[in-house]
Write a protein that holds these residues in place. Structure first.
Motif, PDB file in Angstrom:
ATOM      1  N   ARG A 295       0.834  -1.215   0.000  1.00  0.00           N
ATOM      2  CA  ARG A 295       0.000   0.000   0.000  1.00  0.00           C
ATOM      3  C   ARG A 295       0.864   1.258   0.000  1.00  0.00           C
ATOM      4  N   GLN A 296       1.900   1.259   0.827  1.00  0.00           N
ATOM      5  CA  GLN A 296       2.769   2.432   0.931  1.00  0.00           C
ATOM      6  C   GLN A 296       3.480   2.702  -0.395  1.00  0.00           C
ATOM      7  N   CYS A 297       3.995   1.668  -1.030  1.00  0.00           N
ATOM      8  CA  CYS A 297       4.688   1.843  -2.312  1.00  0.00           C
ATOM      9  C   CYS A 297       3.721   2.316  -3.389  1.00  0.00           C
ATOM     10  N   ARG A 298       2.525   1.757  -3.418  1.00  0.00           N
ATOM     11  CA  ARG A 298       1.519   2.183  -4.393  1.00  0.00           C
ATOM     12  C   ARG A 298       1.166   3.656  -4.182  1.00  0.00           C
ATOM     13  N   ARG A 299       0.966   4.052  -2.918  1.00  0.00           N
ATOM     14  CA  ARG A 299       0.635   5.440  -2.577  1.00  0.00           C
ATOM     15  C   ARG A 299       1.747   6.392  -2.997  1.00  0.00           C
ATOM     16  N   ARG A 300       2.992   5.962  -2.855  1.00  0.00           N
ATOM     17  CA  ARG A 300       4.138   6.808  -3.202  1.00  0.00           C
ATOM     18  C   ARG A 300       4.509   6.732  -4.682  1.00  0.00           C
ATOM     19  N   GLY A 301       3.897   5.800  -5.391  1.00  0.00           N
ATOM     20  CA  GLY A 301       4.183   5.669  -6.815  1.00  0.00           C
ATOM     21  C   GLY A 301       5.541   5.055  -7.108  1.00  0.00           C
ATOM     22  N   VAL A 302       6.032   4.180  -6.219  1.00  0.00           N
ATOM     23  CA  VAL A 302       7.313   3.509  -6.438  1.00  0.00           C
ATOM     24  C   VAL A 302       7.058   2.027  -6.701  1.00  0.00           C
ATOM     25  N   ARG A 303       7.970   1.409  -7.436  1.00  0.00           N
ATOM     26  CA  ARG A 303       7.810   0.002  -7.806  1.00  0.00           C
ATOM     27  C   ARG A 303       8.271  -0.920  -6.682  1.00  0.00           C
ATOM     28  N   PHE A 304       7.360  -1.776  -6.261  1.00  0.00           N
ATOM     29  CA  PHE A 304       7.662  -2.786  -5.246  1.00  0.00           C
ATOM     30  C   PHE A 304       7.814  -4.113  -5.986  1.00  0.00           C
ATOM     31  N   THR A 305       8.991  -4.274  -6.603  1.00  0.00           N
ATOM     32  CA  THR A 305       9.254  -5.408  -7.489  1.00  0.00           C
ATOM     33  C   THR A 305       9.249  -6.723  -6.717  1.00  0.00           C
ATOM     34  N   PRO A 306       9.117  -7.838  -7.420  1.00  0.00           N
ATOM     35  CA  PRO A 306       9.151  -9.145  -6.754  1.00  0.00           C
ATOM     36  C   PRO A 306      10.431  -9.371  -5.933  1.00  0.00           C
ATOM     37  N   ILE A 307      11.573  -8.914  -6.441  1.00  0.00           N
ATOM     38  CA  ILE A 307      12.829  -9.078  -5.677  1.00  0.00           C
ATOM     39  C   ILE A 307      12.771  -8.251  -4.397  1.00  0.00           C
ATOM     40  N   ARG A 308      12.325  -7.016  -4.474  1.00  0.00           N
ATOM     41  CA  ARG A 308      12.194  -6.166  -3.288  1.00  0.00           C
ATOM     42  C   ARG A 308      11.226  -6.794  -2.296  1.00  0.00           C
ATOM     43  N   GLN A 309      10.132  -7.329  -2.806  1.00  0.00           N
ATOM     44  CA  GLN A 309       9.158  -7.987  -1.939  1.00  0.00           C
ATOM     45  C   GLN A 309       9.792  -9.183  -1.236  1.00  0.00           C
ATOM     46  N   ARG A 310      10.527  -9.978  -2.005  1.00  0.00           N
ATOM     47  CA  ARG A 310      11.123 -11.197  -1.427  1.00  0.00           C
ATOM     48  C   ARG A 310      12.184 -10.847  -0.389  1.00  0.00           C
ATOM     49  N   VAL A 311      12.983  -9.826  -0.658  1.00  0.00           N
ATOM     50  CA  VAL A 311      13.999  -9.399   0.313  1.00  0.00           C
ATOM     51  C   VAL A 311      13.321  -8.940   1.602  1.00  0.00           C
TER      52      VAL A 311
END
Length: 150
Positions: free
Chosen positions: A13-29
């Motif tokens: 939600r925070q990344c979507r609100r800020r307009g930044v990409r929460f990529t699968p690698i970032r999610q997994r990390v």
């Protein structure tokens, strides 16, 4: 350890609100860090990630960590050179970390008055603070109790 499912939802939600990409690698990390009690070192993270993604290299992990820190989702534990998930990334102020030297448990505090006092004093001295890290190393109640009963 944080509730990783809630943390991941909040991060999305925070990344979507800020307009930044929460990529699968970032999610997994972030997931790996959130699922680890205490801090996780970058190369331990790389080993785990490489077991899932053969192309994982140090720059991949460090870029993901930089992103997660910039978004307030992860904190670097300076004294341990490790990373821990932030249980409340919406908190915009400074933080303090309590770190158990025996079990590695990390608790995050938000004592804003301490941060305010430090910032005010730094300004009085003409110092521009760029980053503040307050870590308190000790022993948690469970580890002290275990020692007392043995």
């Amino acid at each position: 350890m944080t509730d990783s499912r809630a943390l991941m939802q909040q991060a999305e939600r925070q990344c979507r609100r800020r307009g930044v990409r929460f990529t699968p690698i970032r999610q997994r990390v972030l997931q790996m860090i959130a699922d680890t009690r205490g801090g996780l070192k970058a190369y331990d993270l790389l080993d785990r990630l490489a077991a899932e993604h053969a192309s994982a290299r140090p720059p991949t992990v460090y870029r993901a960590l930089d992103f997660l820190i910039d978004q307030g989702l992860v904190h670097r534990i300076e004294s341990l050179n490790a990373y821990v998930a932030c249980p409340c990334p919406e908190h915009a102020h400074g933080f303090q970390l309590l770190i158990c030297r025996d079990c590695g448990r990390v608790e995050e505090l938000h004592l804003d008055d301490i941060n305010d006092q430090l910032g005010r004093r730094a300004r009085e001295l003409g110092f521009a603070v760029q980053r503040q890290t307050i870590e308190l190393l000790g022993r948690c109640e469970a580890c002290r109790a275990a020692t007392a009963t043995s």
